[in-house]
Design a protein around this motif. Structure first.
Motif: not given
Length: 306
Positions: A161-166
């Protein structure tokens, strides 16, 4: 103390011997033949002579007791055999992956203890205060919600959803998330145990004497109840270590971390006996070592035992 150390060591060694025998019997009775699985994986024709030769090379043609004794002697001396799946020495495979698993578990253990002490102390200092209510609610949550489910929620929220981490990169953020998820259940439980022990100490005559001499509630807890609290905390930690090892294995697989558990999971379909037995014994040795160390520390903290 030396006599007690020898007795405790003997008990742990006897337990490890029983675990090795039971694990070997269970693994040896697993359905399917590792030779046949390996031949299918290698696209070899099911030739009876080839199957017989591989069974002889892998020691699968000998009686079960002789195989166990041979494997046990090799394990104790550092020869853990070869992996059926990779062909590499099992010991080398474990040593290359064990630092990540041990580091993750040690970080989670340290985090659980570091957070449990102030939370338990604050809950004991003010019963029914915010810290006490938070600790009570946290225990309910971590007992009701599995750590792997929380991990899945974090992957969905932070990665999808937030695409903050891989999610499967194995970087510091992923390792920190895994350590926190591993530490939450034992931290909540140890904080409640510490709170209960500290509150119990406040009813003792020596505690009331300390208050009568002018010490505050906080100072009396720190000075006179710390030993009893540490004893209870270590006793609780001993029962939580097994759960922490299991949670570490689960989250290694969930986050795709290249630890020992990931390697073992890949070895299960191949019936890689050497890898499975080495994993069981590694976990058993870690549990035995932790039990021995905690038992000795508890003896030092308890003047009656000394």
């Amino acid at each position: 103390m030396i006599a007690h150390l020898l007795q405790a060591s003997l008990r742990q060694a006897t337990s490890l011997l029983a675990v090795s025998a039971l694990a070997f019997c269970v693994v040896a009775q697993m359905p399917a033949d590792p030779v046949e699985i390996a031949m299918r994986a290698w696209n070899l024709p099911p030739d009876p002579d080839t199957i017989a030769r591989l069974r002889m090379e892998w020691g699968l043609d000998r009686p079960l007791v002789l195989r166990w004794l041979s494997w046990l002697g090799g394990f104790v001396t550092g020869d853990w055999g070869l992996s059926f799946r990779t062909g590499a020495p099992v010991r080398d495979e474990f040593l290359s992956r064990l630092p990540l698993s041990l580091g993750l578990g040690a970080a989670a253990l340290a985090l659980a203890v570091i957070l449990a002490i102030p939370l338990g102390f604050a809950a004991a200092l003010r019963p029914n205060g915010w810290a006490d209510r938070f600790g009570r609610g946290l225990v309910v949550v971590v007992q009701a919600v599995p750590s792997f489910w929380l991990g899945l929620v974090l992957i969905w929220l932070l990665a999808a959803e937030l695409r903050l981490i891989r999610p499967f990169s194995g970087g510091p953020v992923i390792l920190a998330m895994a350590a926190v998820l591993i530490a939450l259940p034992p931290m909540a439980m140890m904080a409640r145990v510490l709170r209960r022990e500290l509150l119990a100490s406040t009813t003792q005559p020596w505690f009331r004497t300390a208050i009568a001499k002018g010490l505050s509630q906080s100072a009396a807890l720190r000075r006179h109840s710390a030993r009893a609290g540490a004893y209870a905390l270590l006793a609780a930690l001993r029962s939580e270590i097994g759960w922490m090892l299991g949670t570490t294995a689960t989250l290694e697989v969930l986050f795709g971390l290249p630890g020992v558990s990931q390697f073992v999971l890949q070895s299960v379909p191949a019936r890689d006996y050497g890898v499975l037995l080495a994993y069981v014994m590694t976990v058993a040795c870690l549990m035995a070592l932790a039990n021995l160390v905690i038992t000795l520390i508890l003896q030092l903290l308890d003047p009656r035992a000394r």
